[in-house]
Design a protein around this motif. Structure first.
Motif, mmCIF file in Angstrom:
data_model
loop_
_atom_site.group_PDB
_atom_site.id
_atom_site.type_symbol
_atom_site.label_atom_id
_atom_site.label_comp_id
_atom_site.label_asym_id
_atom_site.label_seq_id
_atom_site.Cartn_x
_atom_site.Cartn_y
_atom_site.Cartn_z
ATOM 1 N N SER A 166 -81.068 -16.704 -95.322
ATOM 2 C CA SER A 166 -82.016 -16.189 -94.343
ATOM 3 C C SER A 166 -81.298 -15.258 -93.370
ATOM 4 O O SER A 166 -80.083 -15.114 -93.409
ATOM 5 N N ASP A 167 -82.094 -14.621 -92.506
ATOM 6 C CA ASP A 167 -81.536 -13.786 -91.445
ATOM 7 C C ASP A 167 -81.606 -14.493 -90.099
ATOM 8 O O ASP A 167 -81.407 -13.875 -89.058
ATOM 9 N N PHE A 168 -81.911 -15.791 -90.120
ATOM 10 C CA PHE A 168 -82.065 -16.541 -88.884
ATOM 11 C C PHE A 168 -80.738 -17.140 -88.438
ATOM 12 O O PHE A 168 -80.102 -17.871 -89.191
ATOM 13 N N LYS A 169 -80.363 -16.826 -87.217
ATOM 14 C CA LYS A 169 -79.137 -17.368 -86.658
ATOM 15 C C LYS A 169 -79.486 -18.487 -85.687
ATOM 16 O O LYS A 169 -80.359 -18.345 -84.834
ATOM 17 N N LYS B 208 -70.163 -23.853 -109.463
ATOM 18 C CA LYS B 208 -70.333 -22.652 -108.662
ATOM 19 C C LYS B 208 -71.821 -22.419 -108.466
ATOM 20 O O LYS B 208 -72.558 -22.233 -109.424
ATOM 21 N N ARG B 209 -72.260 -22.465 -107.215
ATOM 22 C CA ARG B 209 -73.679 -22.336 -106.909
ATOM 23 C C ARG B 209 -74.191 -20.946 -107.252
ATOM 24 O O ARG B 209 -73.518 -19.943 -107.000
ATOM 25 N N LEU B 210 -75.393 -20.892 -107.815
ATOM 26 C CA LEU B 210 -75.988 -19.611 -108.178
ATOM 27 C C LEU B 210 -76.556 -18.883 -106.964
ATOM 28 O O LEU B 210 -76.662 -17.656 -106.973
ATOM 29 N N ASP B 211 -76.948 -19.639 -105.913
ATOM 30 C CA ASP B 211 -77.605 -19.004 -104.774
ATOM 31 C C ASP B 211 -76.640 -18.309 -103.827
ATOM 32 O O ASP B 211 -76.975 -17.296 -103.217
ATOM 33 N N CYS B 212 -75.416 -18.852 -103.693
ATOM 34 C CA CYS B 212 -74.484 -18.272 -102.721
ATOM 35 C C CYS B 212 -73.107 -17.962 -103.306
ATOM 36 O O CYS B 212 -72.271 -17.355 -102.640
ATOM 37 N N GLY B 213 -72.855 -18.410 -104.550
ATOM 38 C CA GLY B 213 -71.575 -18.141 -105.175
ATOM 39 C C GLY B 213 -70.452 -19.039 -104.713
ATOM 40 O O GLY B 213 -69.299 -18.847 -105.118
#
Length: 207
Positions: free
Chosen positions: A27-30, A156-161
């Motif tokens: 996401s772009d949420f910080k 190894k996660r596919l969503d974030c590597g």
């Protein structure tokens, strides 16, 4: 297999600070920045305004996810609800303005993020380890620490590597052993040839 040096120490303080200030995954949420001395709910912080974020995929209302707080057909009890275990192992939730508070304290986030439930999202993490050894079975010592080297299986996660331990969510009423076997087979052994229902049925039959 990945090797880990048992003499290395993970810096928990740095890790916690990073988690409380970084972008929420995918996401772009910080998160609202939370100083270390303001994490505990016992510390007065009247100006604390956490970011309210629930992932769009959760807001679409998948069958396994809770409705938004305030929905007319949703009255969470934060205790065992049918097949769903809604209690936290650290004790009862403090509920403020209908929202359950995270037991660890301020996280900089209000909402579920990528999680489906407002109460505990139970997950099963199969951890498979062995001592590094040579072909004869003799344990290999680390050249610097002279201690055994522990190896573990990771994926190894596919969503974030990123590299991670295999993990999966426990379905309501499901045996933990079934989830562990299923997730390990799916994520670490590429056990994807047959349908999910057939594979789970076979695992259950073997228990």
């Amino acid at each position: 297999m990945l090797n880990i040096n048992l003499t290395n120490q993970f810096n928990k303080t740095v890790s916690k600070t990073t988690a409380l200030t970084s972008l929420y995954p995918n996401s772009d949420f910080k998160r609202t920045s939370v100083p270390q001395d303001k994490i505990s709910w016992s510390v007065p912080w009247p100006d604390y305004i956490p970011v309210d974020y629930t992932a769009p995929s959760i807001l679409k209302g998948p069958v396994w996810a809770d409705p938004p707080i305030g929905s007319t057909d949703f009255t969470p009890r934060y205790e065992k609800d049918g097949k769903v275990e809604c209690q936290h192992h650290n004790g009862k939730y403090d509920v403020v303005d209908r929202y359950p508070r995270n037991h660890i304290g301020c996280t900089g986030l209000k909402g579920r993020g990528l999680l489906g439930r407002w109460d505990p999202n139970h997950a099963a993490d199969p951890i498979v380890t062995r001592w590094k050894s040579d072909r004869s079975g003799e344990i290999i010592m680390h050249p610097v620490s002279e201690k055994p080297v522990l190896q573990f299986i990771s994926i190894k996660r596919l969503d974030c590597g990123e590299w991670a331990i295999p993990v999966g969510m426990v379905d309501p009423g499901e045996k933990l052993s079934v989830t562990l076997k299923w997730e390990f087979g799916e994520e670490a052994l590429n056990f994807l040839q047959k349908s999910e229902s057939v594979k789970k049925k076979k695992l259950q039959d073997k228990l």
